[in-house]
Design a protein around this motif. Sequence first.
Motif, PDB file in Angstrom:
ATOM      1  N   GLU A 117       0.834  -1.201   0.000  1.00  0.00           N
ATOM      2  CA  GLU A 117       0.000   0.000   0.000  1.00  0.00           C
ATOM      3  C   GLU A 117       0.875   1.260   0.000  1.00  0.00           C
ATOM      4  O   GLU A 117       0.570   2.246  -0.680  1.00  0.00           O
ATOM      5  N   TYR A 118       1.970   1.221   0.750  1.00  0.00           N
ATOM      6  CA  TYR A 118       2.893   2.361   0.803  1.00  0.00           C
ATOM      7  C   TYR A 118       3.745   2.442  -0.456  1.00  0.00           C
ATOM      8  O   TYR A 118       4.121   3.530  -0.902  1.00  0.00           O
ATOM      9  N   GLY A 119       4.036   1.267  -1.011  1.00  0.00           N
ATOM     10  CA  GLY A 119       4.931   1.165  -2.166  1.00  0.00           C
ATOM     11  C   GLY A 119       6.198   0.444  -1.758  1.00  0.00           C
ATOM     12  O   GLY A 119       6.895   0.895  -0.833  1.00  0.00           O
ATOM     13  N   VAL A 120       6.495  -0.678  -2.401  1.00  0.00           N
ATOM     14  CA  VAL A 120       7.641  -1.491  -1.989  1.00  0.00           C
ATOM     15  C   VAL A 120       8.944  -0.711  -2.122  1.00  0.00           C
ATOM     16  O   VAL A 120       9.777  -0.684  -1.206  1.00  0.00           O
ATOM     17  N   GLU A 121       9.148  -0.067  -3.249  1.00  0.00           N
ATOM     18  CA  GLU A 121      10.377   0.707  -3.455  1.00  0.00           C
ATOM     19  C   GLU A 121      10.458   1.862  -2.460  1.00  0.00           C
ATOM     20  O   GLU A 121      11.532   2.147  -1.909  1.00  0.00           O
ATOM     21  N   ALA A 122       9.327   2.531  -2.223  1.00  0.00           N
ATOM     22  CA  ALA A 122       9.316   3.643  -1.273  1.00  0.00           C
ATOM     23  C   ALA A 122       9.607   3.146   0.139  1.00  0.00           C
ATOM     24  O   ALA A 122      10.329   3.801   0.915  1.00  0.00           O
ATOM     25  N   ALA A 123       9.038   2.003   0.503  1.00  0.00           N
ATOM     26  CA  ALA A 123       9.300   1.433   1.829  1.00  0.00           C
ATOM     27  C   ALA A 123      10.767   1.064   1.977  1.00  0.00           C
ATOM     28  O   ALA A 123      11.386   1.308   3.028  1.00  0.00           O
ATOM     29  N   ALA A 124      11.348   0.464   0.939  1.00  0.00           N
ATOM     30  CA  ALA A 124      12.767   0.110   0.986  1.00  0.00           C
ATOM     31  C   ALA A 124      13.626   1.354   1.178  1.00  0.00           C
ATOM     32  O   ALA A 124      14.579   1.357   1.974  1.00  0.00           O
ATOM     33  N   ALA A 125      13.288   2.429   0.475  1.00  0.00           N
ATOM     34  CA  ALA A 125      14.040   3.675   0.617  1.00  0.00           C
ATOM     35  C   ALA A 125      13.892   4.242   2.027  1.00  0.00           C
ATOM     36  O   ALA A 125      14.864   4.735   2.624  1.00  0.00           O
ATOM     37  N   LEU A 126      12.680   4.180   2.579  1.00  0.00           N
ATOM     38  CA  LEU A 126      12.441   4.669   3.929  1.00  0.00           C
ATOM     39  C   LEU A 126      13.272   3.899   4.953  1.00  0.00           C
ATOM     40  O   LEU A 126      13.846   4.494   5.882  1.00  0.00           O
ATOM     41  N   MET A 127      13.354   2.587   4.792  1.00  0.00           N
ATOM     42  CA  MET A 127      14.176   1.786   5.698  1.00  0.00           C
ATOM     43  C   MET A 127      15.651   2.180   5.586  1.00  0.00           C
ATOM     44  O   MET A 127      16.333   2.375   6.598  1.00  0.00           O
ATOM     45  N   ARG A 128      16.134   2.301   4.371  1.00  0.00           N
ATOM     46  CA  ARG A 128      17.554   2.641   4.169  1.00  0.00           C
ATOM     47  C   ARG A 128      17.881   4.019   4.732  1.00  0.00           C
ATOM     48  O   ARG A 128      18.893   4.198   5.416  1.00  0.00           O
ATOM     49  N   GLU A 129      17.031   4.984   4.449  1.00  0.00           N
ATOM     50  CA  GLU A 129      17.297   6.353   4.876  1.00  0.00           C
ATOM     51  C   GLU A 129      17.343   6.471   6.398  1.00  0.00           C
ATOM     52  O   GLU A 129      17.991   7.383   6.932  1.00  0.00           O
ATOM     53  N   ASN A 130      16.661   5.585   7.093  1.00  0.00           N
ATOM     54  CA  ASN A 130      16.606   5.635   8.554  1.00  0.00           C
ATOM     55  C   ASN A 130      17.413   4.521   9.213  1.00  0.00           C
ATOM     56  O   ASN A 130      17.264   4.284  10.415  1.00  0.00           O
ATOM     57  N   ALA A 131      18.260   3.859   8.421  1.00  0.00           N
ATOM     58  CA  ALA A 131      19.174   2.831   8.945  1.00  0.00           C
ATOM     59  C   ALA A 131      18.431   1.756   9.723  1.00  0.00           C
ATOM     60  O   ALA A 131      18.890   1.281  10.766  1.00  0.00           O
ATOM     61  N   LEU A 132      17.258   1.377   9.207  1.00  0.00           N
ATOM     62  CA  LEU A 132      16.469   0.318   9.833  1.00  0.00           C
ATOM     63  C   LEU A 132      16.643  -0.979   9.051  1.00  0.00           C
ATOM     64  O   LEU A 132      16.413  -1.007   7.837  1.00  0.00           O
ATOM     65  N   GLY A 133      17.037  -2.035   9.746  1.00  0.00           N
ATOM     66  CA  GLY A 133      17.113  -3.334   9.122  1.00  0.00           C
ATOM     67  C   GLY A 133      15.751  -4.002   9.098  1.00  0.00           C
ATOM     68  O   GLY A 133      14.942  -3.824  10.022  1.00  0.00           O
ATOM     69  N   VAL A 134      15.482  -4.757   8.065  1.00  0.00           N
ATOM     70  CA  VAL A 134      14.224  -5.509   7.956  1.00  0.00           C
ATOM     71  C   VAL A 134      14.523  -6.951   8.336  1.00  0.00           C
ATOM     72  O   VAL A 134      15.198  -7.676   7.606  1.00  0.00           O
ATOM     73  N   SER A 135      14.042  -7.373   9.490  1.00  0.00           N
ATOM     74  CA  SER A 135      14.373  -8.710   9.995  1.00  0.00           C
ATOM     75  C   SER A 135      13.703  -9.809   9.185  1.00  0.00           C
ATOM     76  O   SER A 135      14.319 -10.839   8.894  1.00  0.00           O
ATOM     77  N   THR A 136      12.428  -9.602   8.838  1.00  0.00           N
ATOM     78  CA  THR A 136      11.696 -10.574   8.014  1.00  0.00           C
ATOM     79  C   THR A 136      10.654  -9.830   7.190  1.00  0.00           C
ATOM     80  O   THR A 136      10.296  -8.686   7.496  1.00  0.00           O
ATOM     81  N   LEU A 137      10.159 -10.512   6.175  1.00  0.00           N
ATOM     82  CA  LEU A 137       8.945 -10.088   5.490  1.00  0.00           C
ATOM     83  C   LEU A 137       7.910 -11.182   5.675  1.00  0.00           C
ATOM     84  O   LEU A 137       8.172 -12.359   5.432  1.00  0.00           O
ATOM     85  N   CYS A 138       6.732 -10.784   6.124  1.00  0.00           N
ATOM     86  CA  CYS A 138       5.598 -11.698   6.283  1.00  0.00           C
ATOM     87  C   CYS A 138       4.527 -11.309   5.261  1.00  0.00           C
ATOM     88  O   CYS A 138       4.233 -10.133   5.119  1.00  0.00           O
ATOM     89  N   ARG A 139       3.929 -12.172   4.583  1.00  0.00           N
ATOM     90  CA  ARG A 139       4.283 -13.547   4.570  1.00  0.00           C
ATOM     91  C   ARG A 139       4.097 -14.088   3.174  1.00  0.00           C
ATOM     92  O   ARG A 139       3.290 -13.571   2.403  1.00  0.00           O
ATOM     93  N   GLY A 140       4.808 -15.165   2.890  1.00  0.00           N
ATOM     94  CA  GLY A 140       4.509 -15.990   1.742  1.00  0.00           C
ATOM     95  C   GLY A 140       3.754 -17.223   2.216  1.00  0.00           C
ATOM     96  O   GLY A 140       3.317 -17.313   3.358  1.00  0.00           O
ATOM     97  N   GLY A 141       3.621 -18.196   1.309  1.00  0.00           N
ATOM     98  CA  GLY A 141       2.975 -19.442   1.693  1.00  0.00           C
ATOM     99  C   GLY A 141       1.618 -19.629   1.056  1.00  0.00           C
ATOM    100  O   GLY A 141       1.382 -19.241  -0.077  1.00  0.00           O
ATOM    101  N   PHE A 142       0.710 -20.292   1.811  1.00  0.00           N
ATOM    102  CA  PHE A 142      -0.621 -20.688   1.331  1.00  0.00           C
ATOM    103  C   PHE A 142      -0.467 -21.478   0.033  1.00  0.00           C
ATOM    104  O   PHE A 142      -0.948 -21.093  -1.026  1.00  0.00           O
ATOM    105  N   LEU A 143       0.215 -22.610   0.214  1.00  0.00           N
ATOM    106  CA  LEU A 143       0.666 -23.432  -0.904  1.00  0.00           C
ATOM    107  C   LEU A 143      -0.038 -24.777  -0.989  1.00  0.00           C
ATOM    108  O   LEU A 143       0.459 -25.697  -1.624  1.00  0.00           O
ATOM    109  N   THR A 144      -1.204 -24.897  -0.389  1.00  0.00           N
ATOM    110  CA  THR A 144      -1.854 -26.202  -0.280  1.00  0.00           C
ATOM    111  C   THR A 144      -2.959 -26.431  -1.303  1.00  0.00           C
ATOM    112  O   THR A 144      -3.584 -27.496  -1.313  1.00  0.00           O
ATOM    113  N   ALA A 145      -3.230 -25.476  -2.151  1.00  0.00           N
ATOM    114  CA  ALA A 145      -4.310 -25.636  -3.131  1.00  0.00           C
ATOM    115  C   ALA A 145      -4.041 -26.833  -4.036  1.00  0.00           C
ATOM    116  O   ALA A 145      -2.900 -27.086  -4.445  1.00  0.00           O
ATOM    117  N   ALA A 146      -5.086 -27.586  -4.359  1.00  0.00           N
ATOM    118  CA  ALA A 146      -4.954 -28.749  -5.238  1.00  0.00           C
ATOM    119  C   ALA A 146      -5.318 -28.416  -6.683  1.00  0.00           C
ATOM    120  O   ALA A 146      -4.810 -29.047  -7.612  1.00  0.00           O
TER     121      ALA A 146
END
Length: 311
Positions: free
Chosen positions: A46-75
Amino acid sequence: MSARGRLGPFSVNQMTVKQLSLPELVRSCRTLGVEHVGLWREPVREYGVEAAAALMRENALGVSTLCRGGFLTAAEPAARREALADNRRAIEEAATLGTDTLVLVSGGLPQGDRDLPGARARVAEALAELGPYAEGHGVRLAIEPLHPMYAADRCVVSTLEQALDLAAPFPSHQVGVVVDTYHLWWDDRAAEGIARAGREGRLHSFQLADWVTPLPRGVMTGRGQLGDGSVDFGWFAERVARAGCIGPVEVELFNEQLWARDGHEVLTETLQRWHGVLAVPASGPAEAGAADVADVADVAAGGSGSAPLPR
């Protein structure tokens, strides 16, 4: 030395204070001296992936994880293709945001399906495709086992042993696991699983939340503030420390009462609680964390850092 002294630094998962916008979360982290966050795909997109990445870098914030992937059980083939495509997008987003860990929640049983082993087999098939793709982007897949109450609708992987067995065919730099206290506190084989994850180099994320009762209707928002419930955090911290997990220790709380409060206040409290529940030494009373908790209060009152805060 307390187990906390042998673990990584504090990280706040974005959902813990979801009432804060991304810039507000960054501002609160800067004020409190928090250097790591775990991000969620929906608010980031919603914020924008590239914009969020820039915001993290500009403020020296590390991203510990991204949630989430998965939901891989569909047949159904079309649904499986879409799930795989979405997970490839999630891997790309994780790489853009600068995190090496994408958390996977496997998914529950498809409508009308009662075949748990078959659903887990479909997760394994998906990992065979996604693991190499993640490696090509410098990202690890971290399978998160969820409490068995979620097995039908959200996650057919309920134990750390099941998650490690799913990860086993793949290199550890492709596929590992998440240890989340909320989901594993009840499991009498958790200690063996944590030790195995450490031996295999698959302990990719350590997340904290407490178990409080009664659970709310729908159970999704039942994660308690640290120290309010039944989880022995010192027990988990000691075993995770022995297993060699040194990455950020992430607090992920889904809690309507916390979301109704001021987000900065909740983050301040959560950081204080984090110090408190992890301050107990391997043997002896919980004296080690008192100064740390006082330091958190001082930082919260006075702020930190010299760079301008995000607006």
